[in-house]
Design a protein around this motif. Structure first.
Motif, PDB file in Angstrom:
ATOM      1  N   HIS A  40     -62.899 -63.467 -30.866  1.00  0.00           N
ATOM      2  CA  HIS A  40     -61.668 -62.839 -30.367  1.00  0.00           C
ATOM      3  C   HIS A  40     -61.355 -63.527 -29.050  1.00  0.00           C
ATOM      4  N   CYS A  41     -60.439 -64.517 -29.095  1.00  0.00           N
ATOM      5  CA  CYS A  41     -60.242 -65.364 -27.926  1.00  0.00           C
ATOM      6  C   CYS A  41     -58.955 -66.174 -28.071  1.00  0.00           C
ATOM      7  N   ALA A  42     -58.691 -66.998 -27.066  1.00  0.00           N
ATOM      8  CA  ALA A  42     -57.449 -67.773 -27.049  1.00  0.00           C
ATOM      9  C   ALA A  42     -57.723 -69.175 -26.543  1.00  0.00           C
ATOM     10  N   VAL A  43     -56.799 -70.088 -26.863  1.00  0.00           N
ATOM     11  CA  VAL A  43     -56.807 -71.420 -26.275  1.00  0.00           C
ATOM     12  C   VAL A  43     -55.437 -71.684 -25.673  1.00  0.00           C
ATOM     13  N   SER A  44     -55.413 -72.491 -24.614  1.00  0.00           N
ATOM     14  CA  SER A  44     -54.171 -72.931 -23.995  1.00  0.00           C
ATOM     15  C   SER A  44     -54.147 -74.445 -24.072  1.00  0.00           C
ATOM     16  N   MET A  45     -53.270 -74.974 -24.936  1.00  0.00           N
ATOM     17  CA  MET A  45     -53.193 -76.412 -25.155  1.00  0.00           C
ATOM     18  C   MET A  45     -51.739 -76.855 -25.084  1.00  0.00           C
ATOM     19  N   GLY A  46     -51.480 -77.910 -24.318  1.00  0.00           N
ATOM     20  CA  GLY A  46     -50.127 -78.412 -24.163  1.00  0.00           C
ATOM     21  C   GLY A  46     -49.454 -78.705 -25.494  1.00  0.00           C
ATOM     22  N   THR A  47     -48.139 -78.498 -25.514  1.00  0.00           N
ATOM     23  CA  THR A  47     -47.370 -78.744 -26.729  1.00  0.00           C
ATOM     24  C   THR A  47     -47.537 -80.191 -27.187  1.00  0.00           C
ATOM     25  N   GLY A  48     -47.802 -80.361 -28.481  1.00  0.00           N
ATOM     26  CA  GLY A  48     -47.991 -81.686 -29.043  1.00  0.00           C
ATOM     27  C   GLY A  48     -49.444 -82.078 -29.209  1.00  0.00           C
ATOM     28  N   ARG A  54     -59.930 -62.722 -34.353  1.00  0.00           N
ATOM     29  CA  ARG A  54     -58.628 -62.658 -33.706  1.00  0.00           C
ATOM     30  C   ARG A  54     -58.474 -63.901 -32.807  1.00  0.00           C
ATOM     31  N   PHE A  55     -57.557 -64.811 -33.196  1.00  0.00           N
ATOM     32  CA  PHE A  55     -57.398 -66.091 -32.498  1.00  0.00           C
ATOM     33  C   PHE A  55     -55.952 -66.256 -32.032  1.00  0.00           C
ATOM     34  N   PHE A  56     -55.784 -66.688 -30.784  1.00  0.00           N
ATOM     35  CA  PHE A  56     -54.451 -66.796 -30.198  1.00  0.00           C
ATOM     36  C   PHE A  56     -54.248 -68.198 -29.613  1.00  0.00           C
ATOM     37  N   PHE A  57     -53.171 -68.860 -30.083  1.00  0.00           N
ATOM     38  CA  PHE A  57     -52.850 -70.224 -29.664  1.00  0.00           C
ATOM     39  C   PHE A  57     -51.566 -70.231 -28.839  1.00  0.00           C
ATOM     40  N   SER A  58     -51.543 -71.037 -27.783  1.00  0.00           N
ATOM     41  CA  SER A  58     -50.315 -71.215 -27.024  1.00  0.00           C
ATOM     42  C   SER A  58     -50.426 -72.428 -26.127  1.00  0.00           C
ATOM     43  N   GLY A  59     -49.280 -72.986 -25.762  1.00  0.00           N
ATOM     44  CA  GLY A  59     -49.266 -74.056 -24.784  1.00  0.00           C
ATOM     45  C   GLY A  59     -49.285 -73.506 -23.372  1.00  0.00           C
ATOM     46  N   THR A  60     -48.846 -72.270 -23.222  1.00  0.00           N
ATOM     47  CA  THR A  60     -48.784 -71.619 -21.912  1.00  0.00           C
ATOM     48  C   THR A  60     -49.133 -70.146 -22.096  1.00  0.00           C
ATOM     49  N   GLN A  61     -50.397 -69.786 -21.913  1.00  0.00           N
ATOM     50  CA  GLN A  61     -50.816 -68.395 -22.105  1.00  0.00           C
ATOM     51  C   GLN A  61     -50.433 -67.578 -20.873  1.00  0.00           C
ATOM     52  N   MET A  62     -49.133 -67.316 -20.765  1.00  0.00           N
ATOM     53  CA  MET A  62     -48.606 -66.526 -19.653  1.00  0.00           C
ATOM     54  C   MET A  62     -47.318 -65.859 -20.113  1.00  0.00           C
ATOM     55  N   ARG A  63     -46.873 -64.907 -19.328  1.00  0.00           N
ATOM     56  CA  ARG A  63     -45.623 -64.241 -19.635  1.00  0.00           C
ATOM     57  C   ARG A  63     -44.736 -64.282 -18.396  1.00  0.00           C
ATOM     58  N   GLY A  64     -43.430 -64.120 -18.612  1.00  0.00           N
ATOM     59  CA  GLY A  64     -42.507 -64.094 -17.486  1.00  0.00           C
ATOM     60  C   GLY A  64     -42.062 -62.698 -17.130  1.00  0.00           C
ATOM     61  N   GLY A 101     -57.634 -61.741 -25.374  1.00  0.00           N
ATOM     62  CA  GLY A 101     -59.018 -61.994 -24.984  1.00  0.00           C
ATOM     63  C   GLY A 101     -59.142 -63.184 -24.054  1.00  0.00           C
ATOM     64  N   PRO A 102     -60.362 -63.654 -23.813  1.00  0.00           N
ATOM     65  CA  PRO A 102     -60.576 -64.755 -22.869  1.00  0.00           C
ATOM     66  C   PRO A 102     -60.047 -66.087 -23.404  1.00  0.00           C
ATOM     67  N   ILE A 103     -59.580 -66.938 -22.493  1.00  0.00           N
ATOM     68  CA  ILE A 103     -59.176 -68.296 -22.858  1.00  0.00           C
ATOM     69  C   ILE A 103     -60.429 -69.164 -22.869  1.00  0.00           C
ATOM     70  N   VAL A 104     -60.818 -69.657 -24.039  1.00  0.00           N
ATOM     71  CA  VAL A 104     -62.091 -70.373 -24.180  1.00  0.00           C
ATOM     72  C   VAL A 104     -61.925 -71.884 -24.154  1.00  0.00           C
ATOM     73  N   TYR A 105     -60.667 -72.355 -24.178  1.00  0.00           N
ATOM     74  CA  TYR A 105     -60.440 -73.804 -24.105  1.00  0.00           C
ATOM     75  C   TYR A 105     -59.064 -74.045 -23.511  1.00  0.00           C
ATOM     76  N   ASN A 106     -58.982 -75.029 -22.618  1.00  0.00           N
ATOM     77  CA  ASN A 106     -57.725 -75.334 -21.954  1.00  0.00           C
ATOM     78  C   ASN A 106     -57.545 -76.848 -21.867  1.00  0.00           C
ATOM     79  N   MET A 107     -56.336 -77.310 -22.210  1.00  0.00           N
ATOM     80  CA  MET A 107     -55.999 -78.728 -22.046  1.00  0.00           C
ATOM     81  C   MET A 107     -54.527 -78.824 -21.675  1.00  0.00           C
ATOM     82  N   THR A 108     -54.232 -79.425 -20.527  1.00  0.00           N
ATOM     83  CA  THR A 108     -52.872 -79.500 -20.024  1.00  0.00           C
ATOM     84  C   THR A 108     -52.124 -80.701 -20.592  1.00  0.00           C
ATOM     85  N   VAL A 109     -50.803 -80.688 -20.413  1.00  0.00           N
ATOM     86  CA  VAL A 109     -49.980 -81.839 -20.807  1.00  0.00           C
ATOM     87  C   VAL A 109     -50.430 -83.087 -20.062  1.00  0.00           C
TER      88      VAL A 109
END
Length: 500
Positions: free
Chosen positions: A138-146, A258-268, A280-288
């Motif tokens: 139960h976690c998320a990743v934040s990976m740049g688009t593309g 439960r898996f959550f993918f996004s390029g920007t794990q944030m809200r406005g 849940g926690p972000i377990v992997y991050n890779m920026t543009v």
């Protein structure tokens, strides 16, 4: 002790010994909703009609109701007694309480599926992201688009081979993901729900978030989705907070994985704590920037043109944006000129992102090359704002034609500004204004995908800073400066150019 609920894995139960610390827990689990605060201020400052119609006392009560809704607490009563919060806050709350948490959820054993067609092999960072998610459960990743979030999701669903629901924020993304999953896993295993399509009963269902939120309890669709064992949410930050909460803690509350993918794990809208509780926690991050520097993404080259407005209006920020940016003849003439030259001199395919139908109509007279318009549908009240030949639009087909090199200039609304694979764009013109970090970063994400067929290694990203003589240092200038700061953060520096 904090314990993940075995029946409802989306929730975290508080043990009785923590009740004495309830006040502190409530404060720690409370956030300020920007969207609710906006509604409150707008009503309070402009609802004279409400007081005249319902009376001063009713008006005061409504103001107090809206004010009370600004601060939202994520601690809630548990059915049958006790308290609970969202399971994704286990680490956040555990750190505050200085206690651990127990996860007794039983995760079904994986049953890998055969490939109908072997997909591209995962890149090393995709392998790392997949492994981290399967371990986290139960976690998320934040990976740049593309960077290939869809391929990661495909491999996870295939490797687990369990009943899965893949939730996406829009029909265009659903269609694109359905095509990918069907290509590599076969129609035997993949169905779609949303946008008028209700192909349930398959092992994996690609579903539009809004359609899932509308499913009636007790319906065949509800029974199908209630049996979900693997829940995957693509672009999770883009789904409205209440919709995301309704699906994750309602229809799909029993899904263990439960898996959550996004390029920007944030809200406005200020609901970042709620988002964290759900994903849940972000377990992997890779920026543009990391993607560009390692050769996996095209480099965005940012240019900000400074343009003066001859309109004298000053006041409401939304009206100012429309009059000084969206419908500023200088801006539209310059934007179209940049697009025309990018096509004729550089051989680029040009993408222009707008917010309103009339913007395309304002740009159209300036184009010297074929331009098409991708939008999500036009209501009767807007039909007089567009030439009739642009009333119907199929964004998926238009993007495919654009990527194939058959459309030199593609103008699009938000229906293609997020999650859509616009690979061929080599010059992108941003005519949406504002300061939303989510919208800006997602829009820039349309530019970073590599396309070997055209040897794409970079993409020009063009924006405009409008000066208003009647209002020095206007809100439009401030918003442009905030966008410039975001561009610098993505992959700076940004070049500022004085328009002639």
């Amino acid at each position: 002790m904090l314990t993940v609920d075995t029946t409802d894995p989306a929730y975290l139960d508080l043990s009785d010994d923590l009740v004495s610390r309830l006040d502190g827990i409530k404060r720690h689990l409370t956030y300020r909703s920007k969207s609710a605060e906006f509604v409150y201020r707008k009503f309070k400052n402009g609802a004279l009609w409400y007081a005249n119609k319902h009376g001063e006392e009713a008006f005061a009560e409504r103001v107090m109701e809206l004010k009370a809704d600004i601060n939202k607490c994520l601690l809630m009563d548990k059915p049958g007694g006790g308290y609970r919060t969202y399971a994704g806050l286990a680490g956040h709350l555990g750190q505050y309480l200085k206690c651990g948490f127990l996860n007794p959820v039983v995760y079904p054993e994986a049953k890998p599926l055969p490939w109908a067609k072997k997909p591209p092999a995962l890149r090393p960072y995709q392998e790392e992201a997949k492994a981290a998610m399967l371990e986290g459960k139960h976690c998320a990743v934040s990976m740049g688009t593309g960077l290939g979030k869809t391929l990661c999701a495909l491999y996870i669903c295939r490797d687990l081979g369990l009943q899965a629901t893949v939730m996406v924020p829009s029909l265009s993304i659903a269609d694109q993901m359905l095509a990918d999953f069907t290509k590599y896993l076969g129609s035997k295993y993949v169905g779609q729900y949303g946008g008028g399509k209700k192909k349930i009963g398959k092992l994996i269902t690609i579903a539009v978030a809004a359609s899932l939120a509308r499913i009636e309890p007790g319906s065949p669709a509800a029974e199908h989705f209630a049996a979900t064992q693997v829940f995957v949410a693509d672009e999770s930050h883009l789904t409205p907070a209440e919709t995301l909460k309704a699906v994750c803690t309602g229809l799909l509350v029993s899904a263990p994985y439960r898996f959550f993918f996004s390029g920007t794990q944030m809200r406005g809208d200020g609901a970042d704590l709620l988002l964290q509780g759900i994903i849940g926690p972000i377990v992997y991050n890779m920026t543009v920037k990391q993607g560009v520097d390692t050769g996996f993404l095209a480099r965005p080259v940012f240019k900000m043109f400074k343009v003066r407005s001859e309109d004298t209006y000053s006041g409401d920020p939304n009206v100012m944006t429309r009059r000084h940016l969206y419908y500023n003849p200088k801006v539209n003439a310059l934007a179209a000129d940049i697009a025309n030259k990018a096509v004729s001199l550089l051989g680029h395919k040009v993408l222009i992102l707008v917010d309103e139908f009339e913007q395309f109509a304002s740009l159209l007279p300036y184009f010297r090359h074929v331009a098409k318009f991708a939008h999500g549908g036009i209501g009767k009240g807007n039909k007089d704002k567009l030439p009739v030949e642009f009333h119907d639009s199929d964004p998926t087909s238009l993007v495919a034609e654009f990527n194939a090199g058959n459309i030199p200039i593609l103008v699009g609304t938000s229906c293609i500004a997020t999650g859509t694979d616009v690979k061929a764009v080599q010059t992108m013109i941003y005519l949406r204004g504002g300061k939303s970090e989510v919208e800006v970063k997602q829009s820039v994400g349309r530019t970073t995908r590599l396309m070997p067929e055209i040897r794409k290694t970079y993409c020009n990203v063009v924006d405009f800073k409008v000066y208003v003589d009647s209002e020095p240092s206007s809100i439009l200038e401030k918003h442009a400066d905030q966008r410039a700061a975001l561009f610098d953060d993505i992959y700076g520096p940004i070049e500022t150019i004085e328009a002639r």
